[in-house]
Write an enzyme that holds these catalytic residues in place. Structure first.
Site, PDB file in Angstrom:
ATOM      1  CG  HIS A 195      -5.761  -2.506   0.080  1.00  0.00           C
ATOM      2  ND1 HIS A 195      -4.889  -2.356  -0.982  1.00  0.00           N
ATOM      3  CD2 HIS A 195      -5.226  -1.775   1.095  1.00  0.00           C
ATOM      4  CE1 HIS A 195      -3.887  -1.569  -0.634  1.00  0.00           C
ATOM      5  NE2 HIS A 195      -4.061  -1.205   0.637  1.00  0.00           N
ATOM      6  CG  ASP A 235      -6.467  -3.299  -3.694  1.00  0.00           C
ATOM      7  OD1 ASP A 235      -6.881  -2.224  -3.235  1.00  0.00           O
ATOM      8  OD2 ASP A 235      -5.396  -3.816  -3.325  1.00  0.00           O
ATOM      9  CB  SER A 275      -0.975  -0.054   1.182  1.00  0.00           C
ATOM     10  OG  SER A 275      -2.035   0.845   1.005  1.00  0.00           O
TER      11      SER A 275
END
Length: 223
Positions: free
Chosen positions: A205, A193, A125
């Protein structure tokens, strides 16, 4: 390529949802940076992990910790150290750029101290933004991204054996890892996602720990 989200329950699910919902909504979670680490010993492989926004765990509960464990199980006959990138991992402006600077500083110092050491870079991320910036692919304009502050010196680039990226926000704005590092990069974006692929399934995610063995197998072919 399709990936099936892991099933998570109870407090783990609540905590993980809180982390990513805050990112998606632009919330105000602030996580203090980890304390600076002393110089690591000279092992064969140094795994440098940048966690996601608000993600707990030594290297990252969702990705970094399971990936490091899988790497040690998969890559036999090598010694390992790990380094958690020291940065806020928050939604405050400049967070990713702080991580960018710390990652490059760490790799540069380790490379000088340990001439035979190689590196595996892991980013989840916002942590993927940190890795992107550090190899010269700007995350500016991406969710929790920022401008490049430093890049890994050209003399060290051959020693970066693999890049393992998960839920990489630059993909949502049409960018990918290209050039020098492309063949050494595994960049996973699960179906649905919302952070890397514009979907609407927040659980996607949170699923990347389930790809730890895949990532370790990829890295094993590069070291």
């Amino acid at each position: 390529m399709r990936f099936s989200p892991r099933v998570v329950t109870g407090r783990r699910l609540t905590a993980k949802l809180a982390i990513v919902t805050c990112v998606a909504a632009g919330g105000g979670i602030v996580v203090s940076a980890a304390p600076a680490s002393a110089a690591a010993p000279c092992t064969d492989l140094d795994v440098v992990s940048a966690r996601g926004t608000g993600e707990p765990g030594t290297l990252g509960w969702i990705v970094g910790d399971p990936v490091f464990s899988a790497l040690k199980s998969t890559i036999r006959g090598k010694t390992f150290t790990s380094y958690p990138v020291n940065y806020p991992a928050s939604v405050i402006p400049g967070s990713a750029s702080q991580g960018n600077t710390d990652l490059v500083n760490h790799v540069t110092a380790q490379a000088a101290s340990c001439p035979n050491q190689k590196f595996i870079l892991v980013g989840y991320s916002q942590g993927a933004n940190v890795v992107d910036n550090s190899i010269g692919i700007s995350s500016d304009g991406a969710l929790v991204g920022g401008p490049i502050t430093k890049t890994i010196p050209a003399s060290i680039q051959p020693r970066v054996a693999a890049l393992l990226l998960f839920g990489n926000p630059i993909r949502a704005i049409g960018r990918r890892v290209t050039g020098t590092y492309q063949s050494r990069t595994l960049d996973l974006c699960a179906d649905g996602d919302p952070i890397c692929g514009g979907g609407a399934n927040i659980l996607a995610h949170l699923s990347y720990g389930g790809n730890a063995n895949q990532a370790a197998t990829f890295a094993a072919g590069k070291v």
